[in-house]
Scaffold this motif. Sequence first.
Motif, PDB file in Angstrom:
ATOM      1  N   VAL A   1      23.404 -51.066  -2.891  1.00 26.22           N
ATOM      2  CA  VAL A   1      22.201 -51.909  -3.381  1.00 26.22           C
ATOM      3  C   VAL A   1      21.158 -51.236  -3.749  1.00 26.22           C
ATOM      4  CG1 VAL A   1      20.551 -53.836  -2.519  1.00 26.22           C
ATOM      5  CG2 VAL A   1      22.941 -54.017  -1.903  1.00 26.22           C
ATOM      6  N   ILE A   2      20.868 -49.991  -2.811  1.00 26.45           N
ATOM      7  CA  ILE A   2      19.684 -49.377  -3.132  1.00 26.45           C
ATOM      8  C   ILE A   2      19.958 -48.636  -4.427  1.00 26.45           C
ATOM      9  CG2 ILE A   2      18.286 -47.508  -2.370  1.00 26.45           C
ATOM     10  CD1 ILE A   2      18.749 -48.172   0.470  1.00 26.45           C
ATOM     11  N   ALA A   3      21.240 -48.124  -4.909  1.00 26.70           N
ATOM     12  CA  ALA A   3      21.517 -47.493  -6.039  1.00 26.70           C
ATOM     13  C   ALA A   3      21.178 -48.193  -7.149  1.00 26.70           C
ATOM     14  CB  ALA A   3      22.894 -46.981  -5.836  1.00 26.70           C
ATOM     15  N   LEU A   4      21.708 -49.533  -7.072  1.00 24.26           N
ATOM     16  CA  LEU A   4      21.627 -50.498  -8.239  1.00 24.26           C
ATOM     17  C   LEU A   4      20.063 -50.910  -8.523  1.00 24.26           C
ATOM     18  CD1 LEU A   4      24.164 -53.251  -7.339  1.00 24.26           C
ATOM     19  CD2 LEU A   4      24.210 -51.709  -9.476  1.00 24.26           C
ATOM     20  N   SER A   5      19.305 -50.659  -7.386  1.00 24.36           N
ATOM     21  CA  SER A   5      17.754 -51.024  -7.588  1.00 24.36           C
ATOM     22  C   SER A   5      17.095 -49.719  -8.122  1.00 24.36           C
ATOM     23  CB  SER A   5      17.335 -51.504  -6.231  1.00 24.36           C
ATOM     24  OG  SER A   5      16.017 -51.833  -6.417  1.00 24.36           O
ATOM     25  N   GLY A   6      17.757 -48.319  -8.433  1.00 25.07           N
ATOM     26  CA  GLY A   6      17.119 -47.492  -8.928  1.00 25.07           C
ATOM     27  C   GLY A   6      16.802 -46.482  -7.981  1.00 25.07           C
ATOM     28  N   GLY A   7      17.460 -46.615  -6.554  1.00 27.87           N
ATOM     29  CA  GLY A   7      16.863 -45.681  -5.699  1.00 27.87           C
ATOM     30  C   GLY A   7      15.895 -46.179  -4.577  1.00 27.87           C
ATOM     31  N   ARG A   8      15.499 -47.273  -4.757  1.00 26.85           N
ATOM     32  CA  ARG A   8      14.465 -47.942  -3.912  1.00 26.85           C
ATOM     33  C   ARG A   8      15.051 -49.130  -3.325  1.00 26.85           C
ATOM     34  NH1 ARG A   8      10.075 -49.369  -8.442  1.00 26.85           N
ATOM     35  NH2 ARG A   8      12.059 -49.776  -9.284  1.00 26.85           N
ATOM     36  N   VAL A   9      14.882 -49.553  -2.035  1.00 33.20           N
ATOM     37  CA  VAL A   9      14.924 -50.958  -1.372  1.00 33.20           C
ATOM     38  C   VAL A   9      14.397 -51.897  -2.152  1.00 33.20           C
ATOM     39  CG1 VAL A   9      14.861 -52.034   0.736  1.00 33.20           C
ATOM     40  CG2 VAL A   9      14.950 -49.544   0.927  1.00 33.20           C
ATOM     41  N   PRO A  10      15.195 -52.881  -2.578  1.00 36.28           N
ATOM     42  CA  PRO A  10      14.658 -53.986  -3.254  1.00 36.28           C
ATOM     43  C   PRO A  10      13.751 -54.886  -2.211  1.00 36.28           C
ATOM     44  CG  PRO A  10      16.860 -53.841  -3.400  1.00 36.28           C
ATOM     45  CD  PRO A  10      16.600 -52.941  -2.317  1.00 36.28           C
ATOM     46  N   VAL A  11      12.745 -55.445  -3.147  1.00 38.85           N
ATOM     47  CA  VAL A  11      11.724 -56.181  -2.465  1.00 38.85           C
ATOM     48  C   VAL A  11      12.297 -57.448  -1.609  1.00 38.85           C
ATOM     49  CG1 VAL A  11       9.499 -57.804  -2.851  1.00 38.85           C
ATOM     50  CG2 VAL A  11      10.024 -55.870  -3.995  1.00 38.85           C
ATOM     51  N   GLY A  12      12.173 -57.643  -0.305  1.00 38.00           N
ATOM     52  CA  GLY A  12      12.591 -58.670   0.232  1.00 38.00           C
ATOM     53  C   GLY A  12      13.916 -58.340   1.280  1.00 38.00           C
ATOM     54  N   LEU A  13      14.228 -57.148   1.265  1.00 33.82           N
ATOM     55  CA  LEU A  13      15.240 -56.572   2.268  1.00 33.82           C
ATOM     56  C   LEU A  13      14.670 -55.581   3.116  1.00 33.82           C
ATOM     57  CD1 LEU A  13      18.628 -55.718  -0.315  1.00 33.82           C
ATOM     58  CD2 LEU A  13      17.984 -57.868   1.181  1.00 33.82           C
ATOM     59  N   ASN A  14      15.108 -55.719   4.322  1.00 34.34           N
ATOM     60  CA  ASN A  14      14.684 -54.754   5.419  1.00 34.34           C
ATOM     61  C   ASN A  14      15.637 -54.310   5.972  1.00 34.34           C
ATOM     62  OD1 ASN A  14      13.948 -53.733   7.989  1.00 34.34           O
ATOM     63  ND2 ASN A  14      12.327 -54.922   8.086  1.00 34.34           N
ATOM     64  N   PRO A  15      15.821 -52.646   6.125  1.00 34.67           N
ATOM     65  CA  PRO A  15      17.395 -52.195   6.381  1.00 34.67           C
ATOM     66  C   PRO A  15      17.640 -52.545   7.581  1.00 34.67           C
ATOM     67  CG  PRO A  15      16.091 -50.696   5.049  1.00 34.67           C
ATOM     68  CD  PRO A  15      15.145 -51.998   5.391  1.00 34.67           C
ATOM     69  N   GLN A  16      16.742 -52.490   8.737  1.00 29.81           N
ATOM     70  CA  GLN A  16      16.847 -52.740  10.122  1.00 29.81           C
ATOM     71  C   GLN A  16      17.434 -54.216  10.330  1.00 29.81           C
ATOM     72  OE1 GLN A  16      13.850 -51.296   9.387  1.00 29.81           O
ATOM     73  NE2 GLN A  16      14.806 -49.225   9.880  1.00 29.81           N
ATOM     74  N   ARG A  17      16.886 -55.135   9.712  1.00 24.36           N
ATOM     75  CA  ARG A  17      17.306 -56.423   9.809  1.00 24.36           C
ATOM     76  C   ARG A  17      18.196 -56.905   8.875  1.00 24.36           C
ATOM     77  NH1 ARG A  17      12.251 -60.086   9.089  1.00 24.36           N
ATOM     78  NH2 ARG A  17      13.617 -61.832   9.600  1.00 24.36           N
ATOM     79  N   HIS A  18      18.653 -56.313   7.539  1.00 23.23           N
ATOM     80  CA  HIS A  18      19.807 -56.819   6.783  1.00 23.23           C
ATOM     81  C   HIS A  18      20.298 -55.519   6.385  1.00 23.23           C
ATOM     82  CE1 HIS A  18      16.002 -59.090   5.647  1.00 23.23           C
ATOM     83  NE2 HIS A  18      16.930 -60.011   6.275  1.00 23.23           N
ATOM     84  N   PRO A  19      21.261 -55.197   7.428  1.00 23.37           N
ATOM     85  CA  PRO A  19      22.054 -53.687   7.214  1.00 23.37           C
ATOM     86  C   PRO A  19      23.197 -53.732   6.262  1.00 23.37           C
ATOM     87  CG  PRO A  19      22.492 -54.791   9.283  1.00 23.37           C
ATOM     88  CD  PRO A  19      21.471 -55.471   8.785  1.00 23.37           C
ATOM     89  N   GLY A  20      23.465 -54.923   5.936  1.00 23.04           N
ATOM     90  CA  GLY A  20      24.600 -55.151   5.002  1.00 23.04           C
ATOM     91  C   GLY A  20      25.895 -55.157   5.722  1.00 23.04           C
ATOM     92  N   PRO A  21      27.167 -55.395   5.409  1.00 24.25           N
ATOM     93  CA  PRO A  21      27.268 -55.452   3.852  1.00 24.25           C
ATOM     94  C   PRO A  21      26.833 -57.030   3.279  1.00 24.25           C
ATOM     95  CG  PRO A  21      29.381 -55.717   4.824  1.00 24.25           C
ATOM     96  CD  PRO A  21      28.417 -55.335   5.717  1.00 24.25           C
ATOM     97  N   PHE A  22      26.659 -57.027   1.930  1.00 25.61           N
ATOM     98  CA  PHE A  22      26.320 -58.309   1.397  1.00 25.61           C
ATOM     99  C   PHE A  22      27.212 -58.784   0.491  1.00 25.61           C
ATOM    100  CE2 PHE A  22      22.615 -55.181   1.953  1.00 25.61           C
ATOM    101  CZ  PHE A  22      21.619 -56.139   2.644  1.00 25.61           C
ATOM    102  N   ALA A  23      27.278 -60.022   0.352  1.00 27.09           N
ATOM    103  CA  ALA A  23      27.896 -60.980  -0.682  1.00 27.09           C
ATOM    104  C   ALA A  23      27.367 -60.760  -2.162  1.00 27.09           C
ATOM    105  CB  ALA A  23      28.464 -62.213  -0.338  1.00 27.09           C
TER     106      ALA A  23
END
Length: 534
Positions: A383-405
């Motif tokens: 997801v971070i790679a798709l967003s250009g190397g940044r964590v997308p707005v609205g995602l928190n790595p601690q609370r939303h560690p993945g995987p995502f549908a």
Amino acid sequence: MLATLVIGLREGLEAALIVGIIAAFLRKNGKSLTAMWLGVGLAVLLSIAVGVGLDLVEQALPQASQEGMESVIGGIAVFFVTGMIVWMNAHAGGMKRGLEAEAAQALGRGSAYALAVMAFLAVLKEGFETAVFLLATFSAAQSAALAATGAVIGVLLAVVIGWGIYIGGVKINLSRFFRFTGAFLILVAAGLVITALRTAHEAGWVNAGQQPTVSLSWLVAPGTIQSAMITGVLGIPADPRLIEVLGWFAYLVPIALFVFWPAARRPRRHAVVRLQFTIAAALAVIAVAMAIAIPTPRPQLSGKAMIVEATGSDQTDIGSARLSDSAPATVQISLKGTTPSTVSLPPGDARHEQHEGIAASAWTLTEISVPPKAPATLTLDQVIALSGGRVPVGLNPQRHPGPFAADWSTHATTEVWTADGVLLDATAHATTIVSLSDSGLLAPRTLTAASALPGDWQLSNDYLDQAAAALNAVALARTERLLWAVQLPLVLGFAALLLGAIACRGRGRLRRSVRTVSDQPNPHVGRRAGHSTP
């Protein structure tokens, strides 16, 4: 200066002759000259007002409209001077006797005011023609001050000569005078044809026939005597265009032949009719040949356009595009490594706009699809790679560690421009959108993939330049064809019909005259041979 001097002298002398003859008749019969001079003065003022008014109107117009008005004034001036030359060539010899007869007839009716009106109308006619002709000549002259000086000198000389004829101290061969000045004015009028065609081009009215012919810069260098005579007087520029040369010859040759062909060698009545029919037939044949022989130009361009990456600067070939001839038209797009696709161009969806400076039909086509082989789940790192190397707005790595549908959709927009059956330009832009859910997300999060599947492309710059050049060349060629294959054939066809009608009328008159002669009784019919009328 020389051209305006001759114009002022010739026109002024004609008016001075009329006024002088009328004044002589009034003086001889003891009538007052006051009414005549009032009429002459009013005619002069009206003529000056016409010239000044036309000049003021022209100066108040925008530049392109000024050029157009100069063309109109030049055309009227050529018409006036041609009619004057032809009429004078036929009537100059008996002009004085004719005017004296008209004056005697008017005075015989007991009205000196009739002669005053005659003088007013004559001076007004000559003054109006002079104003228009001089205004057109001023526009083509190198120096307006010298041109005006020449006109004033010419009018003053005409007044002096007219006064000399009036008092009987000057004798002049009117026929020879008008014939000589007519030859000069034919050259001046032919130069006005060139000037009118050039100003018509500058006004945007005549865009065909602008090919250079010969360079006369060596002959008419600015500031030289040759330039003053050839360009300033005769109106011949240093760089005559094709249509200007043709217009010069088309005016000069027939008018000169008509006016100066020796009277002893002029054809008789039957020969005139045959000549008219022959010329009419020749004009008709030329018109048809011009209309048929000049083909409709078509764009000369390769049907396949090279596709390059929209974001690249090296113009690397990644495929090709081709416009079909089917109805409705389609664009076949072949990208390397992908299956060829077809984009339909419905006529009802087209809009008309300028693109690359060319009037084109444009389509904007949008398609939503699912990218092939798109993963159903994505890790946080993906997801971070798709967003250009940044964590997308609205995602928190601690609370939303993945995987995502992952729910994928691609919005592809293709723009196509065509003109005259040619693919002018095409671009494509694809935006991939991913909707993420699960892994603790309370609501789906949407992001635009920065590194989506390849799909953004455009046509190469080389092809765009070639297409624009080919379409501009066709537009210019069609403008040329409109002149040579449509407008000129129509003019020649009209001239052929007119000349044919004149020839038919002349033939009818000849037949009626022959019938009239044959119907007259023969005085010798019914008498015995050897007897004669006592």
